[in-house]
Design a protein around this motif. Structure first.
Motif, PDB file in Angstrom:
ATOM      1  N   ALA A  63       0.136  -1.502  -0.154  1.00 41.22           N
ATOM      2  CA  ALA A  63      -0.348   0.082  -0.027  1.00 41.22           C
ATOM      3  C   ALA A  63       0.714   0.739   0.309  1.00 41.22           C
ATOM      4  CB  ALA A  63      -0.914   0.129   1.202  1.00 41.22           C
ATOM      5  N   GLY A  64       0.445   2.201  -0.453  1.00 35.18           N
ATOM      6  CA  GLY A  64       0.881   3.389  -1.099  1.00 35.18           C
ATOM      7  C   GLY A  64       1.743   3.838  -2.048  1.00 35.18           C
ATOM      8  N   SER A  65       2.252   2.457  -3.328  1.00 33.57           N
ATOM      9  CA  SER A  65       2.888   1.933  -4.356  1.00 33.57           C
ATOM     10  C   SER A  65       2.305   2.456  -4.964  1.00 33.57           C
ATOM     11  CB  SER A  65       3.208   0.895  -4.393  1.00 33.57           C
ATOM     12  OG  SER A  65       3.936   0.549  -3.846  1.00 33.57           O
ATOM     13  N   ASN A  66       3.298   3.581  -6.573  1.00 34.16           N
ATOM     14  CA  ASN A  66       2.453   4.390  -6.806  1.00 34.16           C
ATOM     15  C   ASN A  66       3.286   3.840  -8.506  1.00 34.16           C
ATOM     16  OD1 ASN A  66       1.489   7.323  -8.691  1.00 34.16           O
ATOM     17  ND2 ASN A  66       0.561   7.599  -6.743  1.00 34.16           N
ATOM     18  N   LEU A  67       2.867   4.525  -9.680  1.00 34.95           N
ATOM     19  CA  LEU A  67       3.302   3.948 -10.889  1.00 34.95           C
ATOM     20  C   LEU A  67       4.072   3.798 -10.631  1.00 34.95           C
ATOM     21  CD1 LEU A  67       0.958   5.923 -12.780  1.00 34.95           C
ATOM     22  CD2 LEU A  67       1.012   3.275 -12.320  1.00 34.95           C
ATOM     23  N   VAL A  68       5.740   4.741  -9.819  1.00 37.30           N
ATOM     24  CA  VAL A  68       6.830   4.532 -10.123  1.00 37.30           C
ATOM     25  C   VAL A  68       7.445   3.078  -9.557  1.00 37.30           C
ATOM     26  CG1 VAL A  68       9.667   5.649  -9.646  1.00 37.30           C
ATOM     27  CG2 VAL A  68       7.035   7.043 -10.258  1.00 37.30           C
ATOM     28  N   TRP A  84       7.740   8.546 -15.662  1.00 37.90           N
ATOM     29  CA  TRP A  84       8.087   9.295 -14.605  1.00 37.90           C
ATOM     30  C   TRP A  84       7.856  10.928 -15.912  1.00 37.90           C
ATOM     31  CZ3 TRP A  84       8.914  11.949 -10.850  1.00 37.90           C
ATOM     32  CH2 TRP A  84       9.896  11.210  -9.588  1.00 37.90           C
ATOM     33  N   LEU A  85       7.985  10.552 -17.024  1.00 46.43           N
ATOM     34  CA  LEU A  85       8.412  11.470 -17.903  1.00 46.43           C
ATOM     35  C   LEU A  85       7.543  11.783 -18.231  1.00 46.43           C
ATOM     36  CD1 LEU A  85      11.199  10.638 -20.187  1.00 46.43           C
ATOM     37  CD2 LEU A  85      11.112  12.755 -18.793  1.00 46.43           C
ATOM     38  N   ILE A  86       6.162  11.214 -18.780  1.00 49.88           N
ATOM     39  CA  ILE A  86       4.995  11.292 -19.619  1.00 49.88           C
ATOM     40  C   ILE A  86       3.724  11.066 -18.108  1.00 49.88           C
ATOM     41  CG2 ILE A  86       2.765   9.934 -20.125  1.00 49.88           C
ATOM     42  CD1 ILE A  86       5.143  10.238 -21.971  1.00 49.88           C
ATOM     43  N   TYR A  87       3.879  10.683 -16.654  1.00 52.08           N
ATOM     44  CA  TYR A  87       2.980  11.046 -15.834  1.00 52.08           C
ATOM     45  C   TYR A  87       3.188  12.370 -15.345  1.00 52.08           C
ATOM     46  CZ  TYR A  87      -0.314   9.563 -12.473  1.00 52.08           C
ATOM     47  OH  TYR A  87      -0.895   9.654 -11.844  1.00 52.08           O
ATOM     48  N   LEU A  88       4.895  12.920 -15.193  1.00 49.48           N
ATOM     49  CA  LEU A  88       3.961  14.739 -14.735  1.00 49.48           C
ATOM     50  C   LEU A  88       4.106  15.219 -15.830  1.00 49.48           C
ATOM     51  CD1 LEU A  88       8.566  14.751 -13.141  1.00 49.48           C
ATOM     52  CD2 LEU A  88       5.536  14.150 -11.970  1.00 49.48           C
ATOM     53  N   ALA A  89       4.830  14.936 -16.726  1.00 48.99           N
ATOM     54  CA  ALA A  89       3.992  16.269 -18.161  1.00 48.99           C
ATOM     55  C   ALA A  89       2.636  16.298 -17.934  1.00 48.99           C
ATOM     56  CB  ALA A  89       4.788  15.059 -19.288  1.00 48.99           C
ATOM     57  N   LEU A  90       1.718  14.886 -17.717  1.00 48.94           N
ATOM     58  CA  LEU A  90       0.787  15.052 -18.133  1.00 48.94           C
ATOM     59  C   LEU A  90      -0.095  15.768 -16.665  1.00 48.94           C
ATOM     60  CD1 LEU A  90      -2.477  13.705 -18.937  1.00 48.94           C
ATOM     61  CD2 LEU A  90      -1.978  12.166 -17.218  1.00 48.94           C
ATOM     62  N   ILE A 301       4.890  11.245  -7.002  1.00 46.17           N
ATOM     63  CA  ILE A 301       6.311  12.096  -5.946  1.00 46.17           C
ATOM     64  C   ILE A 301       6.692  11.419  -4.793  1.00 46.17           C
ATOM     65  CG2 ILE A 301       8.187  13.990  -5.144  1.00 46.17           C
ATOM     66  CD1 ILE A 301       6.132  15.541  -7.727  1.00 46.17           C
ATOM     67  N   ALA A 302       6.262  11.464  -3.947  1.00 48.51           N
ATOM     68  CA  ALA A 302       6.402  10.652  -3.086  1.00 48.51           C
ATOM     69  C   ALA A 302       7.159   9.046  -3.344  1.00 48.51           C
ATOM     70  CB  ALA A 302       5.240  10.767  -1.917  1.00 48.51           C
ATOM     71  N   GLY A 304       8.155   8.249  -6.012  1.00 52.50           N
ATOM     72  CA  GLY A 304       9.308   8.329  -7.209  1.00 52.50           C
ATOM     73  C   GLY A 304      10.733   8.119  -6.599  1.00 52.50           C
ATOM     74  N   LEU A 305      10.636   9.213  -5.366  1.00 55.56           N
ATOM     75  CA  LEU A 305      11.972  10.140  -4.736  1.00 55.56           C
ATOM     76  C   LEU A 305      11.996   9.231  -2.826  1.00 55.56           C
ATOM     77  CD1 LEU A 305      11.774  14.295  -5.243  1.00 55.56           C
ATOM     78  CD2 LEU A 305      12.804  11.872  -6.163  1.00 55.56           C
ATOM     79  N   HIS A 306      10.626   8.256  -2.677  1.00 60.41           N
ATOM     80  CA  HIS A 306      11.320   7.293  -1.435  1.00 60.41           C
ATOM     81  C   HIS A 306      10.868   8.503   0.529  1.00 60.41           C
ATOM     82  CE1 HIS A 306      12.292   4.245  -3.858  1.00 60.41           C
ATOM     83  NE2 HIS A 306      13.344   4.185  -3.997  1.00 60.41           N
ATOM     84  N   LEU A 307       9.816   9.211  -0.208  1.00 55.20           N
ATOM     85  CA  LEU A 307       9.891  10.280   0.668  1.00 55.20           C
ATOM     86  C   LEU A 307       8.354   9.567   1.756  1.00 55.20           C
ATOM     87  CD1 LEU A 307       9.368  13.717  -1.607  1.00 55.20           C
ATOM     88  CD2 LEU A 307      11.796  12.757  -0.007  1.00 55.20           C
ATOM     89  N   LYS A 308       8.584  10.297   2.972  1.00 60.10           N
ATOM     90  CA  LYS A 308       7.311  10.098   3.693  1.00 60.10           C
ATOM     91  C   LYS A 308       6.568  10.926   4.285  1.00 60.10           C
ATOM     92  CE  LYS A 308       6.846   8.376   8.540  1.00 60.10           C
ATOM     93  NZ  LYS A 308       7.180   8.387  10.210  1.00 60.10           N
ATOM     94  N   LYS A 309       5.301  10.753   3.572  1.00 61.68           N
ATOM     95  CA  LYS A 309       4.422  12.026   3.481  1.00 61.68           C
ATOM     96  C   LYS A 309       3.285  12.159   5.019  1.00 61.68           C
ATOM     97  CE  LYS A 309       1.401   8.953   0.888  1.00 61.68           C
ATOM     98  NZ  LYS A 309       0.567   9.108   0.056  1.00 61.68           N
ATOM     99  N   SER A 310       3.297  13.265   4.853  1.00 60.93           N
ATOM    100  CA  SER A 310       3.175  13.787   6.598  1.00 60.93           C
ATOM    101  C   SER A 310       2.447  15.161   6.426  1.00 60.93           C
ATOM    102  CB  SER A 310       4.564  13.928   7.197  1.00 60.93           C
ATOM    103  OG  SER A 310       5.134  14.755   6.361  1.00 60.93           O
TER     104      SER A 310
END
Length: 310
Positions: A63-68, A84-90, A301-302, A304-310
């Motif tokens: 759970a928490g995994s996204n498209l990256v 990364w490229l397509i999704y960020l552009a969209l 982004i969280a 893809g960059l392995h950031l903890k959401k807070s």
């Protein structure tokens, strides 16, 4: 959990029912109504199957995994870079579009009370207001979205109730026209809710039954709303008026003005109420779409960059 399920359905609705909804009856006026209905149902089926496929892949990951993470785990590093490229552009294109619309709405609201500000300043204010909701997290987006969706659907219901008694069924079948493939692109974007699937899964948890129910209801309700809306508008306005709106540079405003004008003579001066309701509907559509797309971007982004959401 029941409230989370309802909130998740409404978040899918908020992401799907954007300002582009007003474009559907206009661009599809180039072709017969029955062909439009068939294309809309097939588009709904295609996009819903795609969303269920995305959910299936997402359930293979924590759970928490996204498209990256999903792209890297299934397609390797090449697939990850491509996503990364397509999704960020969209997402950034969508956010810029909705933010511009929100700023336009804000300038209109402020001008009515005698406050004139530039469009760039209105965009910044809209970003601060809507962005402050998003950064708190999906729970705050859920709560605000519920309130906005209540008013959005109330405005939609009011306008449709005003239109339906005045529409003429003959306008849906009385002219000959050809099929236009360009209508398909508008329909596809009208069911672009799949981007929020990973965020919904992280919010609801790994309950496959609830997730499937949310996806199905969240996609089916817009289909019904779109069909009813196209039928109402195309049954109210004649073919010539719709084609004029189609080629207008301000098609949304032109549609609101045309609907209000036709109804003014039928409901004894109620055109102003209809105009306000339609304008409010478009405004809320921009806000709910911005909230949905922005929470998707943060989760993406969280992940893809392995950031903890807070």
């Amino acid at each position: 959990m029941r409230y989370k399920v309802m909130g998740s359905v409404l978040m899918i609705l908020g992401t799907s029912l954007g300002a582009g909804m007003l474009a559907l009856p206009v661009v599809s006026s180039q072709q017969p109504f029955l062909i439009t209905c068939l294309m809309l149902v097939l588009t709904w089926l295609l996009m819903t199957v795609g969303a269920f496929a995305l959910l299936e892949v997402n359930l293979w990951f924590p759970a928490g995994s996204n498209l990256v993470s999903m792209a890297k785990g299934t397609l390797g590093n090449t697939g990850k870079v491509f996503v990364w490229l397509i999704y960020l552009a969209l997402l950034y294109c969508l956010i810029c579009s909705y933010l511009s619309g929100a700023g336009d709405v804000l300038t209109g609201w402020l001008s009515k009370i005698g406050i004139e500000i530039s469009l760039w300043l209105a965009d910044c204010i809209a970003l601060l207001i809507l962005g402050s909701i998003v950064v708190v997290g999906i729970r705050s987006v859920d709560h605000v979205n519920r309130i906005l969706m209540f008013f959005k659907m109330a405005a939609y219901a009011f306008v449709v109730v005003m239109i339906l008694p005045q529409m003429q069924i003959g306008r849906l079948v009385n002219y000959q026209s050809s099929w236009h493939g360009s209508v398909l692109t508008v329909m596809i974007t009208s069911f672009g809710f799949a981007i929020i699937v990973p965020s919904i899964r992280a919010y609801l948890g790994t309950s496959e039954r609830n997730l499937k129910r949310v996806l199905f209801l969240g996609s089916l309700i817009p289909l019904v709303i779109y069909l009813l809306w196209i039928m109402a508008v195309q049954g109210l306005l004649n073919h010539g008026s719709l084609l004029e709106i189609l080629h207008s540079n301000v098609s949304n405003s032109a549609l609101i003005a045309a609907v209000s004008s036709v109804l003014s003579g039928m409901w004894h001066g109620q055109s102003e109420s209809v105009s306000h309701a339609l304008g409010f509907f478009v405004s809320v559509c921009v806000m709910t779409s911005f909230l949905g797309v922005s929470i998707c971007l943060i989760d993406f982004i969280a992940d893809g960059l392995h950031l903890k959401k807070s």
